[in-house]
Design an enzyme around this catalytic site. Structure first.
Site, short mmCIF file in Angstrom:
data_model
loop_
_atom_site.label_atom_id
_atom_site.label_comp_id
_atom_site.label_asym_id
_atom_site.label_seq_id
_atom_site.Cartn_x
_atom_site.Cartn_y
_atom_site.Cartn_z
N HIS A 124 0.84 -1.19 0.00
CA HIS A 124 0.00 0.00 0.00
C HIS A 124 0.87 1.23 0.00
O HIS A 124 1.94 1.23 0.62
CB HIS A 124 -0.90 0.02 1.24
CG HIS A 124 -2.04 0.98 1.11
ND1 HIS A 124 -1.92 2.31 1.40
CD2 HIS A 124 -3.31 0.79 0.66
CE1 HIS A 124 -3.08 2.90 1.15
NE2 HIS A 124 -3.93 2.01 0.70
N ASP A 169 -7.99 -5.29 0.02
CA ASP A 169 -8.50 -6.16 -1.05
C ASP A 169 -8.15 -7.63 -0.85
O ASP A 169 -8.63 -8.47 -1.60
CB ASP A 169 -7.96 -5.69 -2.41
CG ASP A 169 -8.46 -4.30 -2.78
OD1 ASP A 169 -9.66 -4.07 -2.60
OD2 ASP A 169 -7.67 -3.46 -3.23
N1 CMC Z 1 4.10 -7.71 -4.97
C1 CMC Z 1 5.43 -7.65 -5.20
N2 CMC Z 1 6.17 -6.53 -5.03
C2 CMC Z 1 5.54 -5.43 -4.64
C3 CMC Z 1 4.15 -5.40 -4.39
C4 CMC Z 1 3.42 -6.60 -4.57
N3 CMC Z 1 2.10 -6.63 -4.34
N4 CMC Z 1 3.76 -4.16 -4.01
C5 CMC Z 1 4.87 -3.42 -4.03
N5 CMC Z 1 5.96 -4.19 -4.39
C6 CMC Z 1 7.37 -3.77 -4.44
C7 CMC Z 1 7.65 -2.93 -5.67
O1 CMC Z 1 8.08 -3.75 -6.74
C8 CMC Z 1 8.74 -2.03 -5.14
O2 CMC Z 1 9.94 -2.77 -5.10
P1 CMC Z 1 11.37 -2.05 -5.39
O3 CMC Z 1 11.52 -1.02 -4.31
O4 CMC Z 1 12.36 -3.16 -5.33
O5 CMC Z 1 11.25 -1.44 -6.75
C9 CMC Z 1 8.34 -1.75 -3.71
O6 CMC Z 1 7.57 -2.91 -3.32
C10 CMC Z 1 7.49 -0.51 -3.51
O7 CMC Z 1 6.38 -0.61 -4.38
P2 CMC Z 1 5.80 0.59 -5.23
O8 CMC Z 1 5.11 0.06 -6.43
O9 CMC Z 1 6.85 1.62 -5.43
O10 CMC Z 1 4.75 1.17 -4.18
P3 CMC Z 1 3.53 2.08 -4.52
O11 CMC Z 1 3.21 2.81 -3.28
O12 CMC Z 1 3.78 2.88 -5.75
O13 CMC Z 1 2.37 1.04 -4.89
C11 CMC Z 1 0.59 -0.49 -4.67
C12 CMC Z 1 1.39 0.64 -4.01
C13 CMC Z 1 -0.61 -0.79 -3.81
C14 CMC Z 1 0.12 -0.03 -6.05
C15 CMC Z 1 1.48 -1.75 -4.78
O14 CMC Z 1 1.87 -2.20 -3.51
C16 CMC Z 1 0.81 -2.88 -5.57
O15 CMC Z 1 0.91 -2.91 -6.80
N6 CMC Z 1 0.13 -3.83 -4.88
C17 CMC Z 1 -0.61 -4.86 -5.56
C18 CMC Z 1 -1.97 -4.33 -6.03
C19 CMC Z 1 -2.90 -4.09 -4.88
O16 CMC Z 1 -3.09 -4.91 -4.00
N7 CMC Z 1 -3.58 -2.91 -4.91
C20 CMC Z 1 -4.58 -2.54 -3.90
C21 CMC Z 1 -4.10 -1.41 -3.06
S1 CMC Z 1 -5.05 -1.15 -1.57
C22 CMC Z 1 -6.63 -0.55 -1.89
C23 CMC Z 1 -6.92 0.01 -3.20
O17 CMC Z 1 -6.39 1.05 -3.58
O18 CMC Z 1 -7.74 -0.57 -3.86
#
Ligand code: CMC
Length: 395
Positions: A271, A328
């Protein structure tokens, strides 16, 4: 002109002031209007929380009764709108149907807030939208499976009415189990607002151009559709099914998610703001056990989810990046237990999030001191000025 600070993904940009939702991502705290979501989820009806979010205070008995009356009064769709459902292709995504139908409400009710006599921050437009979105969602499902529509029933409350429109059938009356209604009520409350997330920021940004509420909410629905946002609840369930069908090969999917060459992520983990367990996920996980127990359902996907969570908890990659289950992760298992099909999960999220979107849109409109069109800047990386090339000299 001037110096532009680049903040891609708006990691550190405050776009507004807001008095609706307080979120502490380090400690996993989420309050609506100062009330802990744990208390609200335990004690309230969804419609009561919607009132709180929109008005700022919990409704007293009379206020809640008036709000409920409006939910009944506005529940029907204009009959002309119903024909629209017939013209979507089979298998049309319920999210695209939802955003289309919500957007077109403006054609049927163009008068907007001018005709409104708001009580406690609730306008006719607000009440109409909150009530009709349920009917739109349920009708899109009925049309999708080819069943006759079930019209809203004034004897049922908000959540019961939705369940009945979804699952009642001619000669097969749907019996609304209290456990099912309670579980859905809780899920809707837990989705009701989440400050400046992608869809809410979209609603504000689109609204800042001066467009009507329905169009702004329709844009928010489209933003929510994305698998990184609300679409994650559907993606989680599909991922759990995939792991199950693949002989529970957890390691394969965990390694895939860790592989930077692979775009696959573990849906339902991570998140932007929470760096600990999402407080909503905690409540939903407990509710999951309760509902499945009460309905006497053994769902292998719950076991898969529990084991995946455990494995992720013990994995250095996820620990280092503070990736915990989010809202989720467990919600889909409850939706499934109560009969909601996977492609409707994100629609359920939208139903829950609607009070938040409306409250944020209204808060923006009322903040006259900061009333400006949303218009981010950029850091230009293209060509500097160069001589024009006539057609015959172009390569
Ligand atoms: N699986 C594997 N790696 C992950 C995941 C994941 N679910 N989430 C984040 N990472 C890694 C990402 O690759 C990055 O790694 P590095 O620093 O080595 O490049 C690090 O963790 C930070 O991630 P980010 O993408 O920079 O973080 P963000 O704040 O931009 O993204 C997020 C947040 C929710 C989009 C992301 O965690 C994600 O894609 N999660 C999976 C989709 C998900 O469950 N979304 C629902 C979010 S909660 C409620 C909602 O909004 O609906």
């Amino acid at each position: 002109s001037g110096y532009i600070t680049l903040d891609s993904g708006y990691m550190n940009t405050g776009s507004c002031t807001s008095a609706i939702t307080y979120l502490d991502g380090g400690q996993g705290i989420l309050n609506y209007r100062g009330y802990a979501i744990e208390d609200l989820a335990e004690n309230c009806q969804f419609i009561e929380v919607a009132y709180l979010i929109l008005n700022g205070e919990l409704p007293n008995y009379e206020q809640l009764e008036q709000f409920k009356r409006d939910m009944r009064r506005f529940a029907l769709l204009h009959e002309d709108m119903i024909h629209f459902f017939d013209h979507f292709p089979p298998n049309a995504s319920p999210m695209s149907i939802l955003s289309t139908m919500v957007g077109t409400l403006h054609n049927f009710y163009p008068e907007m807030d001018d005709e409104d006599d708001p009580y406690g921050g609730i306008t006719v437009t607000t009440a109409r939208l909150l009530s009709k979105i349920r009917t739109i969602a349920a009708f899109s499902y009925k049309k999708n499976i080819g069943h006759p529509l079930v019209y809203p029933n004034a004897k049922l409350n908000y959540v019961q009415n939705f369940l009945n429109m979804m699952f009642d059938r001619p000669n097969m009356p749907y019996v609304i189990k209290p456990e099912v209604a309670m579980a859905l009520n809780k899920l809707l409350i837990l989705h009701a607002d989440h400050e400046q997330n992608c869809s809410t920021s979209t609603v504000r940004l689109v609204g800042s151009a001066g467009v009507n509420l329905y169009a702004s909410i329709s844009a928010g629905i489209n933003a929510l559709w994305g698998p990184l946002h609300g679409g994650a609840n559907q993606a989680v369930l599909e991922m759990l099914e995939l792991i199950y069908a693949d002989d529970c090969n957890f390691e394969k999917y965990i390694e895939k998610a860790k592989n930077k060459q692979d775009s696959f992520r573990l849906s339902g983990f991570g998140h932007r703001v929470y760096k600990t367990f999402d407080p909503r996920a905690k409540i939903i996980k407990e509710a999951c056990h309760e509902v499945l127990g009460a309905l006497d359902i053994q769902d292998p996907l719950l076991d898969i989810a529990l084991e995946l969570e455990e494995r992720v908890r013990n994995d250095a990659y996820f620990q280092e990046r503070n990736l915990y289950p989010n809202v989720d992760f467990y919600s889909g298992i409850i939706y499934r237990a109560i009969g909601i099909p996977t492609n409707m999960f994100t629609v359920m999220f939208a139903l829950g999030r609607l009070p938040g979107w409306i409250a944020q849109w209204t808060e923006m409109k009322e903040d006259k001191a900061n009333a400006r069109i949303g218009r981010p800047r950029q850091v230009y990386t293209g060509h500097t000025l160069r001589p024009f090339v006539p057609m015959h000299e172009r390569k």
